[in-house]
Design an enzyme around this catalytic site. Structure first.
Site, PDB file in Angstrom:
ATOM      1  N   SER A  16       1.016  -0.947   0.139  1.00  0.00           N
ATOM      2  CA  SER A  16      -0.094  -0.500  -0.182  1.00  0.00           C
ATOM      3  C   SER A  16       0.836   1.168  -0.030  1.00  0.00           C
ATOM      4  CB  SER A  16      -0.779   0.042   1.006  1.00  0.00           C
ATOM      5  OG  SER A  16      -1.584  -1.064   0.747  1.00  0.00           O
ATOM      6  N   ILE A  31       2.982  -9.115  -9.564  1.00  0.00           N
ATOM      7  CA  ILE A  31       3.059  -8.640 -10.617  1.00  0.00           C
ATOM      8  C   ILE A  31       2.350  -9.251 -12.420  1.00  0.00           C
ATOM      9  CG2 ILE A  31       4.110  -6.863 -12.592  1.00  0.00           C
ATOM     10  CD1 ILE A  31       4.505  -5.969  -9.773  1.00  0.00           C
ATOM     11  N   GLN A  76     -25.366 -17.701  -2.905  1.00  0.00           N
ATOM     12  CA  GLN A  76     -26.598 -18.006  -2.062  1.00  0.00           C
ATOM     13  C   GLN A  76     -28.069 -18.490  -2.758  1.00  0.00           C
ATOM     14  OE1 GLN A  76     -25.329 -18.052   1.190  1.00  0.00           O
ATOM     15  NE2 GLN A  76     -27.293 -19.362   1.459  1.00  0.00           N
ATOM     16  N   GLU A  96      -4.253  -2.344  -6.946  1.00  0.00           N
ATOM     17  CA  GLU A  96      -4.733  -0.920  -7.452  1.00  0.00           C
ATOM     18  C   GLU A  96      -4.886  -0.039  -6.380  1.00  0.00           C
ATOM     19  OE1 GLU A  96      -4.991   0.409 -11.404  1.00  0.00           O
ATOM     20  OE2 GLU A  96      -3.043  -0.926 -11.323  1.00  0.00           O
ATOM     21  N   GLU A 144      -8.936   0.023   1.565  1.00  0.00           N
ATOM     22  CA  GLU A 144      -8.573   0.844   2.967  1.00  0.00           C
ATOM     23  C   GLU A 144      -7.940   2.161   2.248  1.00  0.00           C
ATOM     24  OE1 GLU A 144      -8.063  -2.504   3.532  1.00  0.00           O
ATOM     25  OE2 GLU A 144      -9.329  -2.532   4.421  1.00  0.00           O
TER      26      GLU A 144
HETATM   27  C1  LIG Z   1      -3.521 -11.037  -7.618  1.00  0.00           C
HETATM   28  C2  LIG Z   1      -2.888  -9.807  -7.396  1.00  0.00           C
HETATM   29  C3  LIG Z   1      -2.511  -9.082  -8.822  1.00  0.00           C
HETATM   30  C4  LIG Z   1      -1.507  -7.748  -8.166  1.00  0.00           C
HETATM   31  N1  LIG Z   1      -1.070  -6.635  -8.949  1.00  0.00           N
HETATM   32  C5  LIG Z   1      -0.424  -5.897  -9.202  1.00  0.00           C
HETATM   33  C6  LIG Z   1       0.449  -5.346 -10.695  1.00  0.00           C
HETATM   34  O1  LIG Z   1      -0.296  -6.356 -11.319  1.00  0.00           O
HETATM   35  N2  LIG Z   1       1.706  -4.634  -9.831  1.00  0.00           N
HETATM   36  C7  LIG Z   1       1.719  -3.689  -8.898  1.00  0.00           C
HETATM   37  O2  LIG Z   1       2.410  -2.879  -8.601  1.00  0.00           O
HETATM   38  N3  LIG Z   1       0.902  -4.564  -7.709  1.00  0.00           N
HETATM   39  C8  LIG Z   1       0.076  -5.876  -7.851  1.00  0.00           C
HETATM   40  N4  LIG Z   1      -0.706  -6.709  -7.287  1.00  0.00           N
HETATM   41  C9  LIG Z   1      -0.317  -6.007  -5.438  1.00  0.00           C
HETATM   42  C10 LIG Z   1      -1.297  -5.177  -4.861  1.00  0.00           C
HETATM   43  O3  LIG Z   1      -1.592  -3.483  -5.442  1.00  0.00           O
HETATM   44  C11 LIG Z   1      -1.215  -5.052  -3.366  1.00  0.00           C
HETATM   45  O4  LIG Z   1      -1.339  -6.420  -3.280  1.00  0.00           O
HETATM   46  C12 LIG Z   1      -1.529  -4.594  -2.755  1.00  0.00           C
HETATM   47  O5  LIG Z   1      -1.537  -2.751  -3.108  1.00  0.00           O
HETATM   48  C13 LIG Z   1      -2.240  -4.107  -1.372  1.00  0.00           C
HETATM   49  O6  LIG Z   1       0.091  -4.441  -0.683  1.00  0.00           O
HETATM   50  P1  LIG Z   1       0.248  -5.495   0.503  1.00  0.00           P
HETATM   51  O7  LIG Z   1      -0.359  -7.028  -0.357  1.00  0.00           O
HETATM   52  O8  LIG Z   1       1.575  -4.916   0.129  1.00  0.00           O
HETATM   53  O9  LIG Z   1      -0.749  -5.284   1.899  1.00  0.00           O
HETATM   54  P2  LIG Z   1      -0.124  -4.055   3.166  1.00  0.00           P
HETATM   55  O10 LIG Z   1       0.211  -2.666   1.697  1.00  0.00           O
HETATM   56  O11 LIG Z   1       0.352  -4.786   3.826  1.00  0.00           O
HETATM   57  O12 LIG Z   1      -2.204  -3.990   3.530  1.00  0.00           O
HETATM   58  C14 LIG Z   1      -2.105  -4.751   4.679  1.00  0.00           C
HETATM   59  C15 LIG Z   1      -3.370  -4.950   5.300  1.00  0.00           C
HETATM   60  O13 LIG Z   1      -3.320  -3.420   5.280  1.00  0.00           O
HETATM   61  C16 LIG Z   1      -4.454  -2.481   5.131  1.00  0.00           C
HETATM   62  N5  LIG Z   1      -3.145  -1.033   5.297  1.00  0.00           N
HETATM   63  C17 LIG Z   1      -2.204  -0.584   4.965  1.00  0.00           C
HETATM   64  N6  LIG Z   1      -1.781   0.827   5.196  1.00  0.00           N
HETATM   65  C18 LIG Z   1      -3.105   1.257   5.378  1.00  0.00           C
HETATM   66  C19 LIG Z   1      -3.185   2.484   6.333  1.00  0.00           C
HETATM   67  N7  LIG Z   1      -2.529   3.554   5.547  1.00  0.00           N
HETATM   68  N8  LIG Z   1      -4.562   2.468   6.462  1.00  0.00           N
HETATM   69  C20 LIG Z   1      -5.857   1.850   6.813  1.00  0.00           C
HETATM   70  N9  LIG Z   1      -4.682   0.574   5.966  1.00  0.00           N
HETATM   71  C21 LIG Z   1      -4.326  -0.023   5.685  1.00  0.00           C
HETATM   72  C22 LIG Z   1      -4.208  -2.819   3.643  1.00  0.00           C
HETATM   73  O14 LIG Z   1      -5.773  -1.924   3.243  1.00  0.00           O
HETATM   74  C23 LIG Z   1      -4.667  -3.803   4.021  1.00  0.00           C
HETATM   75  O15 LIG Z   1      -5.722  -4.785   4.333  1.00  0.00           O
HETATM   76  C24 LIG Z   1      -1.037  -7.563  -7.067  1.00  0.00           C
HETATM   77  C25 LIG Z   1      -1.572  -8.196  -6.467  1.00  0.00           C
HETATM   78  C26 LIG Z   1      -2.445  -9.453  -6.416  1.00  0.00           C
HETATM   79  C27 LIG Z   1      -3.024 -10.585  -5.434  1.00  0.00           C
END
Ligand SMILES: Cc1cc2nc3c(=O)[nH]c(=O)nc-3n(C[C@H](O)[C@H](O)[C@H](O)COP(=O)(O)OP(=O)(O)OC[C@H]3O[C@@H](n4cnc5c(N)ncnc54)[C@H](O)[C@@H]3O)c2cc1C
Length: 383
Positions: free
Chosen positions: A132, A157, A338, A365, A369
């Site tokens: 994030s 990715i 369901q 994307e 949150e």
């Molecule tokens: C199938 C898939 C395809 C994807 N494709 C791409 C892609 O093509 N390119 C790319 O770059 N990324 C891609 N992603 C990555 C995706 O964008 C990230 O997984 C996402 O942005 C969340 O990051 P994280 O998984 O590290 O979760 P974290 O950032 O660790 O978040 C974990 C939880 O904490 C919450 N959180 C974090 N910060 C805050 C805050 N400030 N306030 C409140 N809540 C917060 C989040 O909402 C979440 O609920 C992909 C992910 C998946 C699963």
């Protein structure tokens, strides 16, 4: 105010519908779902017909339409089949950054193969320690003469193991504060020495897309691969999200509508206690609630897309569209299962696949949150 589609937009929607009905064969979809493979054949046909990159200028293989027309297309594809629809929608992922900020030469070299169906693209922002929060990247790009030397790891990715090139967010200046002012977007081609990728493993949904981990070990690329200006990458990516989140919202809308269509048909056929399910008032209310959610989501998604095409860029509205449509997709697909009862739990009846494909709408994307954070900061400003 006029909420109707233009004749041209109706024609695009109809063409997309006909294509999806004709080409998104259920057996083929299930084969790709089970084998976790990208639907190359359907994608190539979609490119030949100009569906991929419809919002790109004609000189780069597009059709000069707007984000709105692209959203209509993506919605229609995902309504017919969530898995194939998402795979096609993401086949050109992040290429818009090149379109928006790239040089003429970069556009010729990278966009034309993407719209022609010769190359998939990917966008590398997320890292194992930065999801994030992309305000600092461990992936570094250090300039040495006419080259950047890139080191780091990107994860999750989309198209990561199969794209011809990746549009990569790197730290080009690790000293500057705030750190996001030291980021740049650089194109790395797959065959560049030191660039390797592997699949991250099995996942809940969108199984027709590859999700890769990318490693960069002393990867050298020419400085001409920099997109736009050095150290402006963070801002470029945020501008891209204003556009791409609308496309994700359109995916979500299509998934919700597709799950609803199936539930509607099923409840008109299936009988229990001597009645069709649709004759129970509780079923009717469920269908009414589902459609209300879908129509509300459609209004916001279309408004966000229309505003974007008018040049009224509003990150708050884009985030509302993505967050709301994403939630609607998950809730409607859940309710569809369901209504199908036990059959809904089975792969054959599609709705469980729509449900699994829906969940990612609330994660990639920017999570739900993070969208809320964007909306709140637009409302509140600096406190
Ligand atoms: C199938 C898939 C395809 C994807 N494709 C791409 C892609 O093509 N390119 C790319 O770059 N990324 C891609 N992603 C990555 C995706 O964008 C990230 O997984 C996402 O942005 C969340 O990051 P994280 O998984 O590290 O979760 P974290 O950032 O660790 O978040 C974990 C939880 O904490 C919450 N959180 C974090 N910060 C805050 C805050 N400030 N306030 C409140 N809540 C917060 C989040 O909402 C979440 O609920 C992909 C992910 C998946 C699963």
């Amino acid at each position: 105010m006029d909420f109707s589609l233009s004749k041209e937009q109706e024609a695009i929607q109809k063409a997309a519908e006909e294509f999806a009905r004709g080409e998104f064969d259920k057996d083929i979809a299930l084969e790709h779902e089970m084998a976790h493979t990208f639907p190359y054949g359907i994608w190539k046909k979609a490119c030949e017909l100009g569906f991929v990159g419809i919002h790109y200028p004609e000189e780069f293989g597009g059709q000069d339409y707007g984000i709105f027309e692209n959203a209509l297309l993506v919605e229609t594809f995902c309504r017919q089949d969530s898995g194939i629809g998402i795979a096609l929608s993401l086949s050109d992922f992040a290429s818009e950054i090149i379109l928006r900020f790239g040089t003429e030469e970069q556009k010729q070299r990278y966009l034309i193969p993407v719209t022609k169906g010769e190359a998939l693209s990917s966008g590398g922002f997320t890292e194992p320690d930065h999801g994030s929060d992309i305000t600092f990247m461990n992936t570094s790009a250090i300039r040495e003469g006419d080259e950047y030397i890139i080191n780091g790891v990107k994860t999750f990715i989309t198209n990561g193991t199969i794209s011809r090139f990746v549009v990569l967010l790197c730290q080009t200046d690790a000293e500057v504060k705030p750190t996001y002012r030291g980021q740049s977007v650089i194109i790395v081609e797959r065959d560049t020495p030191g660039f390797t990728s592997s699949d991250v493993g099995d996942k809940m949904g969108i199984k027709m897309t590859s999700t890769g981990e990318l490693s960069f070990n002393e990867v050298r690329v020419p400085v001409s691969n920099l997109i736009g200006k050095e150290n402006r990458g963070f801002y470029q990516v945020l501008e891209f999200f204003d556009e791409s989140r609308i496309e994700i919202a359109a995916q979500a809308l299509g998934i919700a509508q597709g799950a609803f269509d199936r539930a509607l048909n099923y409840t008109k056929e299936r009988k229990q206690f001597g009645k069709k399910l649709a004759q129970f008032q509780v079923t009717q209310h469920k269908l009414a609630d589902m459609l209300t959610q879908i129509e509300t989501a459609r209004l916001i998604v279309y408004k966000a897309a229309w505003n974007f095409d008018q040049g009224k860029i509003d990150p708050k509205l884009t985030s509302i569209a993505k967050m709301y449509a994403g939630r609607v997709a998950v809730e409607v697909a859940d309710e569809a299962i369901q209504l199908f009862g036990g059959y809904g739990y089975m792969l054959e009846y599609d709705v469980e696949r729509f449900y699994r494909d829906a969940k990612i709408m609330e994660i990639y994307e920017g999570t739900r949150e993070i969208q809320k954070n964007t909306i709140a900061s637009a409302i509140l400003g600096k406190l």
